[in-house]
Design a protein around this motif. Structure first.
Motif, mmCIF file in Angstrom:
data_model
loop_
_atom_site.group_PDB
_atom_site.id
_atom_site.type_symbol
_atom_site.label_atom_id
_atom_site.label_comp_id
_atom_site.label_asym_id
_atom_site.label_seq_id
_atom_site.Cartn_x
_atom_site.Cartn_y
_atom_site.Cartn_z
ATOM 1 N N LEU A 102 40.746 48.320 45.270
ATOM 2 C CA LEU A 102 41.254 49.583 44.504
ATOM 3 C C LEU A 102 42.234 50.402 45.724
ATOM 4 N N GLN A 103 41.668 50.290 47.014
ATOM 5 C CA GLN A 103 42.159 51.156 47.918
ATOM 6 C C GLN A 103 43.566 50.408 48.453
ATOM 7 N N GLN A 104 43.358 48.974 48.292
ATOM 8 C CA GLN A 104 44.838 48.376 48.718
ATOM 9 C C GLN A 104 45.767 48.282 47.605
ATOM 10 N N PHE A 113 56.425 62.128 18.686
ATOM 11 C CA PHE A 113 55.670 61.585 19.575
ATOM 12 C C PHE A 113 56.114 60.353 20.200
ATOM 13 N N THR A 114 55.314 59.763 21.310
ATOM 14 C CA THR A 114 55.793 58.429 21.952
ATOM 15 C C THR A 114 54.567 57.657 22.314
ATOM 16 N N LEU A 115 54.436 56.608 21.732
ATOM 17 C CA LEU A 115 53.645 55.533 22.449
ATOM 18 C C LEU A 115 53.938 54.922 23.806
ATOM 19 N N VAL A 116 53.174 55.115 24.515
ATOM 20 C CA VAL A 116 53.532 54.580 25.895
ATOM 21 C C VAL A 116 52.449 53.890 26.523
ATOM 22 N N GLU A 117 53.091 52.834 27.546
ATOM 23 C CA GLU A 117 52.138 52.045 28.384
ATOM 24 C C GLU A 117 52.196 52.747 29.821
ATOM 25 N N CYS A 118 51.057 53.096 30.539
ATOM 26 C CA CYS A 118 51.196 53.585 31.889
ATOM 27 C C CYS A 118 50.257 52.818 32.674
ATOM 28 N N LYS A 119 50.951 52.601 33.794
ATOM 29 C CA LYS A 119 50.496 51.493 34.972
ATOM 30 C C LYS A 119 49.823 52.508 36.207
ATOM 31 N N LEU A 120 48.817 52.419 36.529
ATOM 32 C CA LEU A 120 48.254 53.151 37.509
ATOM 33 C C LEU A 120 48.421 52.371 38.988
ATOM 34 N N GLU A 121 48.929 53.088 39.782
ATOM 35 C CA GLU A 121 49.194 52.774 41.412
ATOM 36 C C GLU A 121 48.026 53.182 42.107
ATOM 37 N N THR A 122 47.723 54.638 41.540
ATOM 38 C CA THR A 122 46.439 55.264 42.324
ATOM 39 C C THR A 122 45.379 55.672 41.264
ATOM 40 N N GLY A 123 44.272 56.068 41.692
ATOM 41 C CA GLY A 123 43.186 56.425 40.467
ATOM 42 C C GLY A 123 42.573 57.954 40.625
ATOM 43 N N ARG A 124 43.531 58.896 40.648
ATOM 44 C CA ARG A 124 43.004 60.097 40.775
ATOM 45 C C ARG A 124 42.296 60.755 39.645
ATOM 46 N N PHE A 163 41.830 41.953 38.647
ATOM 47 C CA PHE A 163 41.332 41.859 40.122
ATOM 48 C C PHE A 163 40.925 40.482 40.480
ATOM 49 N N GLU A 164 40.672 40.438 41.779
ATOM 50 C CA GLU A 164 40.325 39.185 42.358
ATOM 51 C C GLU A 164 39.093 39.142 42.273
ATOM 52 N N HIS A 165 38.319 37.989 41.841
ATOM 53 C CA HIS A 165 36.951 37.995 41.933
ATOM 54 C C HIS A 165 36.485 37.954 43.153
ATOM 55 N N PRO A 166 35.378 39.010 43.500
ATOM 56 C CA PRO A 166 34.903 39.372 45.008
ATOM 57 C C PRO A 166 34.163 38.025 45.455
ATOM 58 N N LYS A 167 33.974 36.956 44.887
ATOM 59 C CA LYS A 167 33.435 35.756 45.508
ATOM 60 C C LYS A 167 34.395 34.665 45.482
ATOM 61 N N THR A 168 35.162 34.473 44.528
ATOM 62 C CA THR A 168 35.964 33.070 44.479
ATOM 63 C C THR A 168 37.305 33.365 44.954
ATOM 64 N N ASP A 194 26.077 44.483 46.569
ATOM 65 C CA ASP A 194 26.888 45.477 47.498
ATOM 66 C C ASP A 194 27.977 44.545 47.980
ATOM 67 N N VAL A 195 27.922 43.323 48.087
ATOM 68 C CA VAL A 195 29.064 42.569 48.593
ATOM 69 C C VAL A 195 30.051 42.857 47.526
ATOM 70 N N ALA A 196 29.982 42.417 46.203
ATOM 71 C CA ALA A 196 30.977 42.521 45.294
ATOM 72 C C ALA A 196 31.485 43.908 45.523
ATOM 73 N N HIS A 197 30.720 45.003 45.513
ATOM 74 C CA HIS A 197 31.030 46.530 45.366
ATOM 75 C C HIS A 197 32.085 46.663 46.468
ATOM 76 N N ARG A 198 31.904 46.322 47.574
ATOM 77 C CA ARG A 198 32.667 46.575 48.826
ATOM 78 C C ARG A 198 34.004 45.911 48.498
ATOM 79 N N SER A 199 34.154 44.602 47.952
ATOM 80 C CA SER A 199 35.304 43.985 47.858
ATOM 81 C C SER A 199 36.336 44.579 46.483
ATOM 82 N N LEU A 200 35.684 45.118 45.421
ATOM 83 C CA LEU A 200 36.145 45.736 44.490
ATOM 84 C C LEU A 200 36.712 47.074 44.950
ATOM 85 N N VAL A 201 36.003 47.859 45.832
ATOM 86 C CA VAL A 201 36.575 49.121 46.229
ATOM 87 C C VAL A 201 37.746 48.972 46.867
ATOM 88 N N GLU A 202 37.629 47.971 48.045
ATOM 89 C CA GLU A 202 38.470 47.603 48.811
ATOM 90 C C GLU A 202 40.089 47.318 47.944
#
Length: 303
Positions: A160-162, A220-231, A272-277, A150-158
């Motif tokens: 994503l939100q940030q 057609f076009t090959l593209v790279e997409c970068k997500l800022e949000t995750g809808r 992502f940042e490792h939730p512990k280190t 759960d500690v790792a989960h909260r860190s990863l969700v935060e």
């Protein structure tokens, strides 16, 4: 609660099980066939069989029964684990695999596979979604991070939100994009004309996608997409919004498209940042063979 769909001209003569697999989110064809067999689906008020061919104007109504209390089972399903430690797992999900169980199916998902391969998963999302921090669509391949506590989960969700998590996708889209870079900043919500789809709508949730052209092909076009949000369905909805829908997308793309099992979309980079280190971790995986084969086909066709 029942839902309905009116058959459009482009759906004419499709088998109903194939059509509903495209219309209903995260429901497999076999699950649709089960709903038809149990008469949870009706066409113009009458039950039909899986091989019924729909006609324009047909009104299809269905109600997915409330799921019975689910006891998730660990299943020995092959997983491509890119990284694992005591806090986090990074998985390369294959196209065609649902991330977590939903009404009507409780097996064959990424969660079932994770339960077999991992001793512990976080419990924040309840018994049906252990460890799941974010998700990608069934027919999208690529990288997902999973929390083992759960500690790792909260860190990863935060994170994503940030908006500090790096998520980059490769996609094949229809048409020739005339500019090399772009940003789509358009809110996403339920499509008021079709509740089974998402759309750019006034009052929707903020959604931002950045894209960069990798290569142009014939039509057609090959593209790279970068997500800022995750809808939900964000890249699929945004690329359709700018009139460059994903190739092979049964929900948001045109009927005439490349022969693919689902949209040409691959989550190739995850950071992502490792939730512990606190260490920055970055992973990248190549698209699956079917995606690469389609790129090779477009290369040949464009010569």
């Amino acid at each position: 609660m029942s839902e309905q769909y009116q058959v459009e001209e482009q759906d004419q003569s499709k088998r109903i099980d194939k059509l509903l697999t495209d219309v209903m989110e995260d429901v497999s064809r076999s699950q649709v066939q089960g709903l038809l067999k149990d008469e949870h689906v009706q066409v113009n008020g009458e039950a039909v069989k899986s091989n019924y061919k729909v006609q324009q104007g047909d009104v299809i109504t269905w109600a997915i029964p409330e799921p019975e209390p689910m006891e998730l089972k660990a299943e020995n399903i092959d997983l491509h684990i890119v990284y694992e430690d005591s806090d986090v797992v990074v998985v390369n999900k294959p196209a065609g695999m649902v991330v977590h169980p939903a009404a009507g199916h409780g097996s064959g998902t990424l969660v079932n596979a994770l339960l077999y391969h991992c001793n512990d998963l976080s419990g924040i999302n309840g018994v049906e979604r252990p460890g799941i921090v974010h998700r990608i669509d069934k027919d999208t391949s690529g990288l997902l991070m999973v929390a083992k506590n759960d500690v790792a989960h909260r860190s990863l969700v935060e994170q994503l939100q940030q908006k500090t998590v790096e998520r980059r996708y490769e996609a094949i889209v229809h048409g020739i994009i005339s500019h090399e870079y772009g940003t789509i900043d358009a809110p996403i919500g339920r499509d008021p004309k079709d509740r089974q789809r998402m759309a750019v709508v006034e009052g929707g949730r903020d959604a931002v996608t950045h894209f960069q052209v990798i290569k142009h092909y014939d039509e057609f076009t090959l593209v790279e997409c970068k997500l800022e949000t995750g809808r939900t369905h964000q890249i699929r909805v945004h690329m359709r919004y700018i009139n460059h829908p994903l190739a092979g997308d049964p929900k948001y793309g045109p009927r005439k498209t490349l022969e693919m099992d689902g949209q040409a979309l691959h989550a190739k980079t995850l950071g992502f940042e490792h939730p512990k280190t606190g260490e920055w971790m970055s992973f990248e995986v190549e698209p699956p063979a079917a995606f690469r084969d389609m790129v090779d086909y477009l290369e040949e066709r464009s010569k």
